[in-house]
Design an enzyme around this catalytic site. Structure first.
Site, PDB file in Angstrom:
ATOM      1  N   SER A  34      12.304   4.878   7.657  1.00  0.00           N
ATOM      2  CA  SER A  34      11.428   4.581   6.521  1.00  0.00           C
ATOM      3  C   SER A  34      12.010   5.167   5.251  1.00  0.00           C
ATOM      4  O   SER A  34      12.301   6.357   5.180  1.00  0.00           O
ATOM      5  CB  SER A  34      10.051   5.212   6.719  1.00  0.00           C
ATOM      6  OG  SER A  34       9.291   4.454   7.604  1.00  0.00           O
ATOM      7  N   HIS A  66      11.291  -0.884   6.084  1.00  0.00           N
ATOM      8  CA  HIS A  66      12.318  -1.277   7.049  1.00  0.00           C
ATOM      9  C   HIS A  66      12.767  -2.699   6.732  1.00  0.00           C
ATOM     10  O   HIS A  66      11.991  -3.511   6.257  1.00  0.00           O
ATOM     11  CB  HIS A  66      11.786  -1.209   8.483  1.00  0.00           C
ATOM     12  CG  HIS A  66      11.568   0.192   8.979  1.00  0.00           C
ATOM     13  ND1 HIS A  66      12.294   0.739  10.000  1.00  0.00           N
ATOM     14  CD2 HIS A  66      10.723   1.154   8.572  1.00  0.00           C
ATOM     15  CE1 HIS A  66      11.903   1.981  10.211  1.00  0.00           C
ATOM     16  NE2 HIS A  66      10.939   2.258   9.363  1.00  0.00           N
ATOM     17  N   HIS A  88       9.267   1.052  16.864  1.00  0.00           N
ATOM     18  CA  HIS A  88       8.564   2.293  17.210  1.00  0.00           C
ATOM     19  C   HIS A  88       7.617   2.060  18.384  1.00  0.00           C
ATOM     20  O   HIS A  88       7.079   0.956  18.551  1.00  0.00           O
ATOM     21  CB  HIS A  88       7.718   2.780  16.015  1.00  0.00           C
ATOM     22  CG  HIS A  88       8.469   2.945  14.745  1.00  0.00           C
ATOM     23  ND1 HIS A  88       8.742   1.899  13.894  1.00  0.00           N
ATOM     24  CD2 HIS A  88       9.018   4.048  14.167  1.00  0.00           C
ATOM     25  CE1 HIS A  88       9.418   2.337  12.848  1.00  0.00           C
ATOM     26  NE2 HIS A  88       9.613   3.634  12.980  1.00  0.00           N
ATOM     27  N   TYR A  90       4.655   3.176  18.416  1.00  0.00           N
ATOM     28  CA  TYR A  90       3.306   2.939  17.896  1.00  0.00           C
ATOM     29  C   TYR A  90       3.064   1.493  17.509  1.00  0.00           C
ATOM     30  O   TYR A  90       1.922   1.078  17.302  1.00  0.00           O
ATOM     31  CB  TYR A  90       2.986   3.878  16.718  1.00  0.00           C
ATOM     32  CG  TYR A  90       3.789   3.665  15.455  1.00  0.00           C
ATOM     33  CD1 TYR A  90       3.564   2.579  14.617  1.00  0.00           C
ATOM     34  CD2 TYR A  90       4.776   4.569  15.090  1.00  0.00           C
ATOM     35  CE1 TYR A  90       4.297   2.378  13.458  1.00  0.00           C
ATOM     36  CE2 TYR A  90       5.516   4.396  13.923  1.00  0.00           C
ATOM     37  CZ  TYR A  90       5.275   3.297  13.120  1.00  0.00           C
ATOM     38  OH  TYR A  90       6.018   3.113  11.991  1.00  0.00           O
ATOM     39  N   GLU A  91       4.147   0.705  17.416  1.00  0.00           N
ATOM     40  CA  GLU A  91       3.972  -0.733  17.180  1.00  0.00           C
ATOM     41  C   GLU A  91       3.621  -1.462  18.472  1.00  0.00           C
ATOM     42  O   GLU A  91       3.412  -2.688  18.457  1.00  0.00           O
ATOM     43  CB  GLU A  91       5.259  -1.331  16.601  1.00  0.00           C
ATOM     44  CG  GLU A  91       5.641  -0.775  15.237  1.00  0.00           C
ATOM     45  CD  GLU A  91       7.000  -1.288  14.787  1.00  0.00           C
ATOM     46  OE1 GLU A  91       7.043  -2.397  14.226  1.00  0.00           O
ATOM     47  OE2 GLU A  91       8.010  -0.589  15.018  1.00  0.00           O
ATOM     48  N   ALA A 118      12.020   9.428   8.047  1.00  0.00           N
ATOM     49  CA  ALA A 118      11.137  10.169   7.147  1.00  0.00           C
ATOM     50  C   ALA A 118      10.211  10.975   8.033  1.00  0.00           C
ATOM     51  O   ALA A 118       9.852  10.533   9.126  1.00  0.00           O
ATOM     52  CB  ALA A 118      10.344   9.211   6.269  1.00  0.00           C
ATOM     53  N   MET A 213       7.498   9.950  14.127  1.00  0.00           N
ATOM     54  CA  MET A 213       7.095   8.972  15.137  1.00  0.00           C
ATOM     55  C   MET A 213       8.287   8.148  15.617  1.00  0.00           C
ATOM     56  O   MET A 213       8.112   7.017  16.082  1.00  0.00           O
ATOM     57  CB  MET A 213       6.017   8.048  14.559  1.00  0.00           C
ATOM     58  CG  MET A 213       4.845   8.800  13.915  1.00  0.00           C
ATOM     59  SD  MET A 213       3.684   7.681  13.107  1.00  0.00           S
ATOM     60  CE  MET A 213       2.661   8.851  12.178  1.00  0.00           C
ATOM     61  N   SER A 214       9.487   8.695  15.481  1.00  0.00           N
ATOM     62  CA  SER A 214      10.677   7.935  15.906  1.00  0.00           C
ATOM     63  C   SER A 214      11.716   8.893  16.474  1.00  0.00           C
ATOM     64  O   SER A 214      11.402  10.024  16.839  1.00  0.00           O
ATOM     65  CB  SER A 214      11.263   7.181  14.700  1.00  0.00           C
ATOM     66  OG  SER A 214      11.804   8.076  13.743  1.00  0.00           O
ATOM     67  N   ASN A 237       6.394  14.385   3.132  1.00  0.00           N
ATOM     68  CA  ASN A 237       5.048  14.969   2.954  1.00  0.00           C
ATOM     69  C   ASN A 237       4.975  16.290   3.711  1.00  0.00           C
ATOM     70  O   ASN A 237       5.706  16.497   4.683  1.00  0.00           O
ATOM     71  CB  ASN A 237       3.950  14.021   3.460  1.00  0.00           C
ATOM     72  CG  ASN A 237       4.087  13.710   4.954  1.00  0.00           C
ATOM     73  OD1 ASN A 237       4.791  12.780   5.340  1.00  0.00           O
ATOM     74  ND2 ASN A 237       3.422  14.499   5.784  1.00  0.00           N
ATOM     75  N   HIS A 249       1.416   6.383   3.412  1.00  0.00           N
ATOM     76  CA  HIS A 249       2.780   5.878   3.574  1.00  0.00           C
ATOM     77  C   HIS A 249       3.450   5.638   2.220  1.00  0.00           C
ATOM     78  O   HIS A 249       4.675   5.683   2.112  1.00  0.00           O
ATOM     79  CB  HIS A 249       2.775   4.591   4.412  1.00  0.00           C
ATOM     80  CG  HIS A 249       4.124   4.206   4.948  1.00  0.00           C
ATOM     81  ND1 HIS A 249       4.796   4.957   5.893  1.00  0.00           N
ATOM     82  CD2 HIS A 249       4.944   3.160   4.672  1.00  0.00           C
ATOM     83  CE1 HIS A 249       5.957   4.378   6.170  1.00  0.00           C
ATOM     84  NE2 HIS A 249       6.066   3.284   5.444  1.00  0.00           N
TER      85      HIS A 249
HETATM   86  I1  8IG Z   1       6.931  10.103   6.646  1.00  0.00           I
HETATM   87  O1  8IG Z   1       3.120  13.963   8.751  1.00  0.00           O
HETATM   88  C1  8IG Z   1       5.933  10.953   8.056  1.00  0.00           C
HETATM   89  N1  8IG Z   1       6.030  10.573   9.314  1.00  0.00           N
HETATM   90  N2  8IG Z   1       3.748  12.255  12.971  1.00  0.00           N
HETATM   91  N3  8IG Z   1       3.419  13.123  10.832  1.00  0.00           N
HETATM   92  C2  8IG Z   1       4.025  12.239  11.676  1.00  0.00           C
HETATM   93  N4  8IG Z   1       4.908  11.345  11.272  1.00  0.00           N
HETATM   94  C3  8IG Z   1       5.186  11.343   9.967  1.00  0.00           C
HETATM   95  C4  8IG Z   1       4.605  12.212   9.043  1.00  0.00           C
HETATM   96  C5  8IG Z   1       3.672  13.152   9.500  1.00  0.00           C
HETATM   97  N5  8IG Z   1       5.099  11.942   7.844  1.00  0.00           N
END
Ligand code: 8IG
Length: 277
Positions: A34, A66, A88, A90-91, A118, A213-214, A237, A249
C-alpha cells in the site's frame, strides 16, 4: 486454486512472464505494498508491463494504492520483477494465492525478494513516514502457506527454517544505504480491521514493533524456496491506542507520497549494492 498444485501454477505464470517480457531469467522480485506503488515508475528502465491478473493464478488487486501491474525493469544490471500489488488474506484469499507472487518469482529465477508494506507503528518515537527494516516477524494470522497438502517431490519439504528469515546480509546493506532506517519486528495479522488498544498492548508485550496485514506468509513461502528476503515497512500511522486520531486508509497513501523519494533511493541503493549472483 483449489485442487491445483500451486507450484505448477507458479511455473505456468513464470512461463507467461518469460513469453511476455522476453526476459529468460529475473533476478530480484519487488513486491510493492500500500502506498509504495509509485516506486514502480522510478526504479529503473521499464522493459515490459503485464496486467497482473492476466497471468495464471493472480486475482486483480482490490485494495486502494495497489496496481494491477507486473513490470519487468532493468536496474543496475539486474532484471527486476516488480509486483504493483498483492493479495491479502483479509480479501478472502487463501495462503496459496497470497504467496503466489513469491512462488512465481522463484520459478522465474529470482533468488531475492524485497517485500514492502505500510504498517502501524508501536514505537511512539516513530513519526508517520518512518522507514523500518523488518528484522524478524511474528505470524499471528493463524495461517501458513506450508499448511495443507505437502509440497510436491521436486520442491523442498515443509517445516521451513525461519531462523534469519530476513537476510542479515541484505539488512546490513540496507543500513549502509539509508542510515535513517529503524529496525523492528513485524507482526502479521489476518486483518480486515485495525486492532483494539488492548490487542496493541498484547502485541507490544510479545515483542512487536509493527502491525500489518501482509508480508508474513510471503516471507515464509520465500524462505521455503530458499530466497533471500528483505522487508521494509513504511509507518503510516501509530498503532491503536497510541494514535490520537482514529485510523483510516487515506493517511496511508498520504504518508507514502511524502516518503516516495527516500523509498526509491533505498531500493535503488540496495539493488546497486547487492553482490551479483
Ligand atoms: I497502513 O495499524 C496499516 N496497516 N494491522 N494495523 C494493522 N495493519 C495496518 C495498520 C495498523 N496500519
Amino acid at each position: 486454486m483449489t485442487g491445483q498444485d500451486p507450484y505448477a501454477l507458479a511455473g505456468e505464470a513464470a512461463e507467461s512472464i518469460r513469453a511476455a517480457t522476453e526476459v529468460d531469467t529475473h533476478d530480484v522480485a519487488l513486491v510493492l505494498g500500500s502506498g509504495w506503488a509509485a516506486a514502480a515508475d522510478r526504479i529503473g528502465d521499464v522493459r515490459a508491463d503485464i496486467e497482473l491478473s492476466s497471468l495464471p493464478g493472480f486475482p486483480p488487486p482490490s485494495v486502494a494504492g495497489h496496481r494491477n501491474l507486473l513490470r519487468s525493469v532493468e536496474a543496475g544490471g539486474r532484471n527486476l520483477l516488480v509486483f504493483g500489488g498483492r493479495a491479502h488474506l483479509y480479501e478472502g484469499h487463501e495462503p496459496d494465492t497470497v504467496v503466489h507472487g513469491v512462488r512465481t518469482a522463484a520459478a522465474a529465477g529470482c533468488s531475492t525478494v524485497i517485500l514492502t508494506n505500510a504498517a502501524g507503528g508501536l514505537n511512539p518515537e516513530w513519526p508517520v513516514g518512518q522507514l523500518v527494516m523488518i528484522e524478524d516477524q511474528i505470524n499471528i494470522t493463524g495461517r501458513s502457506p506450508m499448511a495443507g497438502p505437502p509440497p510436491p517431490d521436486d520442491q523442498p519439504g515443509r517445516f521451513s527454517d525461519m531462523t534469519d528469515a530476513y537476510s542479515p546480509a541484505l539488512r546490513a546493506l540496507a543500513h549502509r544505504v539509508d542510515d535513517g532506517l529503524a529496525d523492528g519486528v513485524y507482526v502479521g495479522l489476518l486483518g480486515g480491521n485495525y486492532e483494539t488498544p488492548a490487542e496493541i498492548r498484547m502485541i507490544a508485550t510479545m515483542g512487536g514493533d509493527l502491525v500489518g496485514m501482509s508480508t508474513v506468509l510471503e516471507a515464509i513461502a520465500a524462505r521455503h524456496l530458499g530466497l533471500d528476503v528483505l522487508g521494509i515497512s513504511l509507518v503510516t500511522n501509530l498503532a491503536a491506542g497510541l494514535s490520537p486520531a482514529p485510523l483510516a486508509h487515506g493517511e496511508v497513501l498520504e504518508a507514502a507520497k511524502e516518503a516516495e523519494t527516500r523509498v526509491v533511493d533505498l531500493i535503488r541503493g540496495v539493488l546497486a549494492g547487492m553482490p551479483s549472483s
